[in-house]
Scaffold this motif. Structure first.
Motif, PDB file in Angstrom:
ATOM      1  N   SER A  99       0.820  -1.216   0.000  1.00 26.31           N
ATOM      2  CA  SER A  99       0.000   0.000   0.000  1.00 26.31           C
ATOM      3  C   SER A  99       0.853   1.265   0.000  1.00 26.31           C
ATOM      4  O   SER A  99       2.034   1.240   0.343  1.00 26.31           O
ATOM      5  N   VAL A 100       0.184   2.362  -0.395  1.00 25.36           N
ATOM      6  CA  VAL A 100       0.722   3.722  -0.294  1.00 25.36           C
ATOM      7  C   VAL A 100      -0.371   4.543   0.355  1.00 25.36           C
ATOM      8  O   VAL A 100      -1.505   4.566  -0.131  1.00 25.36           O
ATOM      9  N   ARG A 101      -0.059   5.237   1.452  1.00 27.01           N
ATOM     10  CA  ARG A 101      -1.082   5.970   2.203  1.00 27.01           C
ATOM     11  C   ARG A 101      -0.534   7.283   2.786  1.00 27.01           C
ATOM     12  O   ARG A 101       0.639   7.387   3.126  1.00 27.01           O
ATOM     13  N   ASP A 102      -1.435   8.232   2.895  1.00 24.08           N
ATOM     14  CA  ASP A 102      -1.199   9.443   3.686  1.00 24.08           C
ATOM     15  C   ASP A 102       0.022  10.251   3.243  1.00 24.08           C
ATOM     16  O   ASP A 102       0.870  10.608   4.062  1.00 24.08           O
ATOM     17  N   MET A 103       0.104  10.548   1.940  1.00 22.43           N
ATOM     18  CA  MET A 103       1.201  11.387   1.459  1.00 22.43           C
ATOM     19  C   MET A 103       0.803  12.081   0.169  1.00 22.43           C
ATOM     20  O   MET A 103      -0.211  11.741  -0.446  1.00 22.43           O
TER      21      MET A 103
ATOM     22  N   THR B  37      -3.467  -1.260  -2.101  1.00 21.21           N
ATOM     23  CA  THR B  37      -4.262  -0.120  -1.638  1.00 21.21           C
ATOM     24  C   THR B  37      -3.504   1.187  -1.846  1.00 21.21           C
ATOM     25  O   THR B  37      -2.333   1.302  -1.481  1.00 21.21           O
ATOM     26  N   ILE B  38      -4.198   2.154  -2.433  1.00 20.33           N
ATOM     27  CA  ILE B  38      -3.729   3.542  -2.499  1.00 20.33           C
ATOM     28  C   ILE B  38      -4.795   4.351  -1.776  1.00 20.33           C
ATOM     29  O   ILE B  38      -5.966   4.331  -2.179  1.00 20.33           O
TER      30      ILE B  38
ATOM     31  N   ARG C 119     -10.013   7.972  -1.709  1.00 19.34           N
ATOM     32  CA  ARG C 119      -9.710   9.344  -1.295  1.00 19.34           C
ATOM     33  C   ARG C 119      -8.400   9.847  -1.885  1.00 19.34           C
ATOM     34  O   ARG C 119      -7.518  10.339  -1.179  1.00 19.34           O
ATOM     35  N   ALA C 120      -8.287   9.734  -3.208  1.00 19.88           N
ATOM     36  CA  ALA C 120      -7.112  10.234  -3.910  1.00 19.88           C
ATOM     37  C   ALA C 120      -7.515  11.452  -4.731  1.00 19.88           C
ATOM     38  O   ALA C 120      -8.608  11.492  -5.297  1.00 19.88           O
TER      39      ALA C 120
END
Length: 181
Positions: A91-95, A117-118, A146-147
């Motif tokens: 995943s990649v999150r919160d950035m 997940t992104i 939420r991107a």
């Protein structure tokens, strides 16, 4: 694993590519884990390759952690690939992501991944030579939540180089994509 502990600088000017890759390389494929980016801008000039299952890149918040990508030629920033085998549960999150030089850029490239997940990411600007922010190349169970992105091409779905499963069970929710090309 905190990227600062491996020498990454959150000053926006020092090239943190090697330090971030060193932090990513510490994870083992059997355990996986979290690579944490504290608040601040990080300058990255080359591809960061993620090739181990359950590798999760986590920032301090959508606009608190920013990866500024300034490659000298066409490059991918985050490349998730198992090099011929399926990569699982990354995943990649919160950035946030920024890149507006003339080179073609891919922000997040996902090759033959399962359960990817992104979430809570933003990209602005993401331009130059028809740059792509998210490029999906296969497998199943991908969630993008939420991107927000202003890019030449915000989302591209391509063939999986390792399988006929290209885009199965993709969920894109609460996203705001603006394409400029």
């Amino acid at each position: 694993i905190d990227v600062i502990a491996y020498g990454a600088q959150s000053d926006g000017t020092t090239d943190s590519t090697a330090a971030i890759q060193a932090a990513i390389n510490v994870l083992t494929s059997s355990q996986g884990g979290y690579i944490y980016f504290p608040a601040g801008p990080y300058r990255v000039t080359d591809t960061l390759t993620i090739s181990k299952d359950r590798t999760n890149l986590i920032g301090a918040g959508k606009q608190d952690t920013i990866l500024n990508f300034v490659p000298g030629s066409a490059k991918t920033l985050l490349k998730f690939t198992g090099s011929g085998v399926v990569l699982n549960q990354c995943s990649v999150r919160d950035m946030a992501f920024s890149g507006n030089n003339a080179s073609k850029k891919i922000g997040i490239e996902v090759i033959d991944n399962s359960e990817f997940t992104i979430q809570d990411v933003a990209a602005f600007p993401w331009t130059g030579a028809v740059s792509e922010f998210i490029k999906l190349e296969g497998r199943e169970a991908t969630w993008i939540n939420r991107a927000s992105c202003n890019a030449d091409l915000p989302l591209r779905i391509s063939d999986n180089p390792n399988s006929t499963i290209d885009c199965d069970h993709l969920s894109v929710t609460d996203c705001y994509f603006i394409g400029s090309d």
